[in-house]
Design a protein around this motif. Structure first.
Motif, PDB file in Angstrom:
ATOM      1  N   LEU A 120      21.344  11.090  56.117  1.00  0.00           N
ATOM      2  CA  LEU A 120      20.047  11.197  55.439  1.00  0.00           C
ATOM      3  C   LEU A 120      19.960  12.479  54.608  1.00  0.00           C
ATOM      4  O   LEU A 120      19.442  12.456  53.482  1.00  0.00           O
TER       5      LEU A 120
ATOM      6  N   SER B 127      22.052  12.052  51.452  1.00  0.00           N
ATOM      7  CA  SER B 127      21.389  11.168  50.493  1.00  0.00           C
ATOM      8  C   SER B 127      20.237  11.881  49.797  1.00  0.00           C
ATOM      9  O   SER B 127      19.977  11.646  48.619  1.00  0.00           O
TER      10      SER B 127
ATOM     11  N   SER C 212      19.010   4.079  48.325  1.00  0.00           N
ATOM     12  CA  SER C 212      17.943   4.387  49.255  1.00  0.00           C
ATOM     13  C   SER C 212      18.500   4.363  50.678  1.00  0.00           C
ATOM     14  O   SER C 212      18.844   3.303  51.206  1.00  0.00           O
TER      15      SER C 212
ATOM     16  N   THR D  83      16.968   4.910  53.422  1.00  0.00           N
ATOM     17  CA  THR D  83      16.059   4.207  54.328  1.00  0.00           C
ATOM     18  C   THR D  83      16.335   2.713  54.313  1.00  0.00           C
ATOM     19  O   THR D  83      16.354   2.073  55.365  1.00  0.00           O
TER      20      THR D  83
ATOM     21  N   VAL E 144      19.567   2.025  56.260  1.00  0.00           N
ATOM     22  CA  VAL E 144      19.351   2.157  57.703  1.00  0.00           C
ATOM     23  C   VAL E 144      18.623   0.932  58.241  1.00  0.00           C
ATOM     24  O   VAL E 144      18.990   0.390  59.293  1.00  0.00           O
ATOM     25  N   LEU E 145      17.609   0.472  57.543  1.00  0.00           N
ATOM     26  CA  LEU E 145      16.871  -0.709  57.987  1.00  0.00           C
ATOM     27  C   LEU E 145      17.741  -1.962  57.988  1.00  0.00           C
ATOM     28  O   LEU E 145      17.656  -2.787  58.908  1.00  0.00           O
TER      29      LEU E 145
END
Length: 56
Positions: A44, A47, A4, A6, A9-10
């Motif tokens: 992104l 991915s 994932s 996201t 990145v978090l």
């Protein structure tokens, strides 16, 4: 195990902010985002291509 972007990145953003708050590093987050936003878009996009056989 599913990748994932996201979540990654978090996690990276959280680590950078924590290091900055603890004084372990001197990051200017705004300058980093301005300089590296094209690379973020590329990661992104890649991915998304590898997620469940590509785009539909």
């Amino acid at each position: 195990m599913k990748f994932s972007a996201t979540a990654v990145v978090l996690i990276v953003l959280g680590v950078v902010l924590l290091m900055n708050n603890l004084g372990l590093a001197d990051f200017d987050l705004g300058r980093l985002i301005v300089r590296w936003w094209p690379a973020i878009l590329i990661v992104l996009g890649i991915s998304m291509l590898f997620r469940r056989g590509g785009p539909r």
